[in-house]
Design a protein around this motif. Structure first.
Motif: not given
Length: 224
Positions: A14, A16-17, A36-38, A40
């Protein structure tokens, strides 16, 4: 997503933002989608054949590696040299004149065989240095709503032996005399060079092009 998870060989990472991970191309500011998005990162095995067996028809083709349809380019210089020898137009046979016209149209417009087959003789419009030819149907690479209706061929004044404009003009004058005796029901531009001088099929147009290509020994020059 289920297919992706089955192809994983390691746990996903993941991302990180952080600010400026993804920028908007027009403003160089952080892209709004990052709110509003992660993100990966996934490492895949690359061996997806066992999973393709369970996919629906058509899905395998969609996810398979893209293969170029045109894998080589062709040296056209021998073809142009051969076309130059097919002159003067009024003294060569109708067969040679038909083959020359088809090859010139294919080279000058990069036209498909279907497009050449649909060219119509009626309402053909000759200008000072160009000719517009109507198509007698829809070409398959365009939607019917936005289809091409005419094809324009321009004169090549540097060498009349390679001029599709002059070749077409001479060809029409020559075949008009034949069409007064034999009826060309569908009004196509390309007709057979033997009796009863009817419109040729799409397969015949392809055969003419192949005949011209084989006669000059066209071979691929290299990969694209």
């Amino acid at each position: 997503m289920g297919v992706l998870l089955r192809l994983l060989v390691e746990d996903p990472w993941l991302i990180w933002s952080k600010r400026n991970v993804l920028l908007h191309p027009s403003s160089a500011e952080e892209h709004p989608i990052m709110r509003h998005t992660s993100l990966m990162a996934c490492q895949l095995s690359g061996h997806n054949l066992e999973h393709m067996a369970s996919w629906k028809p058509g899905t395998e083709r969609q996810y398979s590696p893209h293969i170029k349809r045109y894998a080589a380019i062709w040296e056209v210089k021998p073809g142009l040299q051969r076309i130059r020898t097919m002159d003067p137009l009024h003294s060569i046979s109708l067969k040679d004149q038909s083959l020359k016209l088809v090859m010139l149209m294919a080279l000058m417009q990069a036209a498909r065989v279907q497009t050449l087959h649909l060219l119509m003789l009626r309402n053909i419009a000759f200008g000072e240095d160009s000719v517009s030819v109507l198509l007698g149907g829809n070409i398959k690479q365009c939607k019917s709503k936005f289809n091409v209706h005419t094809i324009e061929f321009r004169a090549y004044t540097q060498d009349n032996r390679l001029c599709v404009f002059m070749t077409m003009k001479e060809h029409i004058e020559r075949t008009e005399k034949l069409l007064t005796e034999f009826v060309n029901a569908d009004g196509k531009l390309l007709i057979s060079y033997i009796k009863p001088y009817r419109s040729v099929s799409e397969d015949m147009v392809a055969r003419w092009l192949k005949t011209m290509s084989d006669s000059v020994g066209l071979t691929p020059r290299g990969s694209l």
